[in-house]
Design a protein around this motif. Structure first.
Motif, mmCIF file in Angstrom:
data_model
loop_
_atom_site.group_PDB
_atom_site.id
_atom_site.type_symbol
_atom_site.label_atom_id
_atom_site.label_comp_id
_atom_site.label_asym_id
_atom_site.label_seq_id
_atom_site.Cartn_x
_atom_site.Cartn_y
_atom_site.Cartn_z
ATOM 1 N N LEU A 32 0.762 -1.199 0.048
ATOM 2 C CA LEU A 32 -0.065 0.025 -0.361
ATOM 3 C C LEU A 32 0.809 1.433 -0.093
ATOM 4 C CD1 LEU A 32 -2.711 -1.141 2.409
ATOM 5 C CD2 LEU A 32 -3.278 -0.387 -0.130
ATOM 6 N N LEU A 33 2.060 1.257 0.792
ATOM 7 C CA LEU A 33 2.709 2.371 0.919
ATOM 8 C C LEU A 33 3.627 2.597 -0.871
ATOM 9 C CD1 LEU A 33 4.760 2.188 4.185
ATOM 10 C CD2 LEU A 33 3.002 3.882 3.491
ATOM 11 N N ALA A 34 3.890 1.450 -1.234
ATOM 12 C CA ALA A 34 4.439 1.712 -2.916
ATOM 13 C C ALA A 34 3.526 2.198 -3.719
ATOM 14 C CB ALA A 34 4.884 0.437 -3.047
ATOM 15 N N ALA A 35 2.187 1.708 -3.521
ATOM 16 C CA ALA A 35 1.054 2.086 -4.370
ATOM 17 C C ALA A 35 0.690 3.501 -4.089
ATOM 18 C CB ALA A 35 -0.012 1.374 -3.969
ATOM 19 N N HIS A 36 1.028 4.054 -2.724
ATOM 20 C CA HIS A 36 0.468 5.390 -2.465
ATOM 21 C C HIS A 36 1.862 6.155 -3.236
ATOM 22 C CE1 HIS A 36 -0.022 9.142 -0.330
ATOM 23 N NE2 HIS A 36 1.244 8.859 0.060
ATOM 24 N N VAL A 37 2.999 5.982 -3.016
ATOM 25 C CA VAL A 37 4.154 6.693 -3.634
ATOM 26 C C VAL A 37 4.094 6.554 -5.327
ATOM 27 C CG1 VAL A 37 6.559 6.739 -4.239
ATOM 28 C CG2 VAL A 37 5.762 6.347 -1.813
ATOM 29 N N LEU A 38 3.360 5.737 -5.859
ATOM 30 C CA LEU A 38 3.478 5.589 -7.212
ATOM 31 C C LEU A 38 1.981 6.199 -7.795
ATOM 32 C CD1 LEU A 38 4.659 2.094 -7.917
ATOM 33 C CD2 LEU A 38 5.938 4.212 -8.744
ATOM 34 N N GLY A 39 0.955 6.477 -6.915
ATOM 35 C CA GLY A 39 -0.008 7.056 -7.211
ATOM 36 C C GLY A 39 -1.012 6.057 -8.208
ATOM 37 N N VAL A 40 -0.988 4.757 -7.421
ATOM 38 C CA VAL A 40 -1.788 3.473 -8.295
ATOM 39 C C VAL A 40 -2.530 2.904 -7.451
ATOM 40 C CG1 VAL A 40 -0.076 3.687 -10.319
ATOM 41 C CG2 VAL A 40 0.210 1.955 -8.426
ATOM 42 N N GLU A 41 -3.290 2.078 -7.777
ATOM 43 C CA GLU A 41 -3.979 1.274 -6.785
ATOM 44 C C GLU A 41 -2.904 -0.186 -6.374
ATOM 45 O OE1 GLU A 41 -7.058 1.239 -5.606
ATOM 46 O OE2 GLU A 41 -7.512 3.257 -6.570
ATOM 47 N N ARG A 42 -2.994 -0.625 -5.377
ATOM 48 C CA ARG A 42 -2.307 -1.735 -4.958
ATOM 49 C C ARG A 42 -2.236 -2.669 -6.071
ATOM 50 N NH1 ARG A 42 -3.706 -6.080 -0.370
ATOM 51 N NH2 ARG A 42 -1.856 -7.250 -0.323
ATOM 52 N N THR A 43 -3.539 -3.130 -6.329
ATOM 53 C CA THR A 43 -3.464 -4.256 -7.479
ATOM 54 C C THR A 43 -2.976 -3.915 -8.842
ATOM 55 O OG1 THR A 43 -5.667 -3.081 -8.242
ATOM 56 C CG2 THR A 43 -5.768 -5.087 -6.676
ATOM 57 N N ARG A 44 -2.457 -2.648 -8.989
ATOM 58 C CA ARG A 44 -1.755 -2.340 -10.256
ATOM 59 C C ARG A 44 -0.120 -2.570 -10.326
ATOM 60 N NH1 ARG A 44 -5.241 -1.137 -14.155
ATOM 61 N NH2 ARG A 44 -3.719 -0.136 -15.458
ATOM 62 N N LEU A 45 0.212 -2.648 -9.123
ATOM 63 C CA LEU A 45 1.824 -2.325 -8.824
ATOM 64 C C LEU A 45 2.471 -3.506 -9.692
ATOM 65 C CD1 LEU A 45 2.027 -2.709 -4.840
ATOM 66 C CD2 LEU A 45 2.720 -0.694 -6.402
ATOM 67 N N VAL A 46 2.098 -4.414 -10.185
ATOM 68 C CA VAL A 46 2.554 -5.507 -11.071
ATOM 69 C C VAL A 46 2.800 -4.829 -12.591
ATOM 70 C CG1 VAL A 46 0.315 -6.420 -11.914
ATOM 71 C CG2 VAL A 46 2.605 -7.783 -11.972
ATOM 72 N N LEU A 47 1.996 -3.778 -12.953
ATOM 73 C CA LEU A 47 2.320 -2.887 -13.965
ATOM 74 C C LEU A 47 3.371 -1.987 -14.054
ATOM 75 C CD1 LEU A 47 -1.322 -2.544 -14.899
ATOM 76 C CD2 LEU A 47 0.113 -4.284 -15.686
ATOM 77 N N THR A 48 3.885 -1.714 -12.701
ATOM 78 C CA THR A 48 5.104 -0.848 -12.753
ATOM 79 C C THR A 48 6.114 -1.674 -11.879
ATOM 80 O OG1 THR A 48 3.347 0.822 -12.168
ATOM 81 C CG2 THR A 48 5.716 1.487 -11.807
ATOM 82 N N PRO A 49 6.907 -2.420 -12.619
ATOM 83 C CA PRO A 49 7.901 -3.172 -12.068
ATOM 84 C C PRO A 49 9.272 -2.558 -11.541
ATOM 85 C CG PRO A 49 7.765 -3.533 -14.353
ATOM 86 C CD PRO A 49 6.735 -2.679 -14.133
ATOM 87 N N LEU A 50 9.470 -1.371 -12.509
ATOM 88 C CA LEU A 50 10.668 -0.690 -12.348
ATOM 89 C C LEU A 50 10.248 0.691 -11.648
ATOM 90 C CD1 LEU A 50 12.479 -1.847 -15.740
ATOM 91 C CD2 LEU A 50 12.792 -2.695 -13.363
#
Length: 291
Positions: A32-50
């Motif tokens: 959730l913290l990673a998703a917050h920093v990226l401004g995406v939903e948690r379920t979409r973290l896989v779409l931002t691998p780098l």
């Protein structure tokens, strides 16, 4: 071209750090913290691998604060209720996922209210406005009233109410008032169809997690020796506010649900007193209807 860093190993390392710090849901919080920093939903973290080094540094900064047991919601600035997000932070109680059950109960019972008029809903001890605003979002036909006394909490409630109106939701009526006052919401006497309350209900000697003990306002937490002091004072006003046959539900500590049910029974104006557990099977709220 700036170098990019693989995010998943950083998330896994963050989860290990949070687990070592005693955080109950370390991987979820790290994601959730990673998703917050990226401004995406948690379920979409896989779409931002780098990610960039700057993003990773911000993520690691937030993880370090979470490891200090600062609430996740204070770090992201939001908490969810129903289909809405609420702004939260120091000075206001952070809505809990368990309260979603009280929200769902209110929506289910609103379905039974006559459709020829706007149902009147009251939320006592509204805090951030979570229940009142989630109900107003789900039922724009409802006339929703929220009561809060604490000045710090009221600032958050007003902020959230303004944000919801800006997003197109029906306004609620916010009352800066004491829910234990005999004349609270006197103008609504005998008119309320559904009443919900998430009052201070924790017994005074309870041992709490650091996120709660050190960051939630004590006034929003503790309800005297048995946790029911505020509720006792509220019950006469609740009975006065509800129209005949109207329904109410009060959230409580998992140690005092039977005592709350007995308190309502002794009052004499309530019928159908029912104890409701949460998803973990712990007592969570008591519901009843006005005879």
């Amino acid at each position: 071209m700036s170098s990019r860093i693989v995010l998943r190993p950083a998330i896994n390392a963050a989860a290990e750090r949070l687990a070592a710090a005693g955080v109950h849901s370390p991987l979820v919080d790290a994601e959730l913290l990673a998703a917050h920093v990226l401004g995406v939903e948690r379920t979409r973290l896989v779409l931002t691998p780098l990610v960039s080094a700057q993003v990773l540094a911000e993520f690691e900064r937030l993880v370090a604060r979470r490891a200090q047991r600062i609430p996740l919601q204070h770090l992201t600035g939001t908490a969810a209720m129903g289909e809405i997000d609420l702004a939260v932070g120091p000075g206001v109680f952070v809505p809990r996922p368990e309260t979603e059950l009280l929200f769902a109960w209110a929506l289910a019972h609103l379905e039974a209210v006559a459709h020829e008029r706007a149902p009147v809903v009251v939320d006592l001890c509204t805090g951030s406005g979570a229940l009142a605003l989630a109900i107003a979002h789900a039922r724009p036909d409802a006339d929703v009233h929220a009561v809060e006394l604490d000045r710090d909490a009221l600032r958050w409630t007003r902020r959230n109410a303004d944000l919801r109106v800006a997003d197109g939701d029906t306004p609620i009526t916010l009352h800066a008032a004491d829910v234990t006052a005999p004349d609270v919401l006197d103008e609504l006497t005998g008119r309320v169809d559904i009443l919900v309350a998430n009052p201070p209900y924790i017994p005074a000697d309870a041992v709490l997690e650091p996120e709660v003990a050190e960051h939630d306002p004590p006034r929003a937490l503790f309800g005297g020796v048995d946790g029911l002091d505020v509720v006792r004072a509220m019950v006469p006003a609740i009975a006065r506010l509800l129209r005949s046959g109207a329904e109410m539900a009060i959230e409580h500590d998992d140690t005092n649900g039977a005592d709350l049910a007995a308190l309502l029974a002794r009052h004499g104006e309530f019928r159908g007193i029912t104890e409701h557990p949460d998803l973990a099977g712990k007592p969570r709220f008591v519901a009843a209807w006005r005879r």
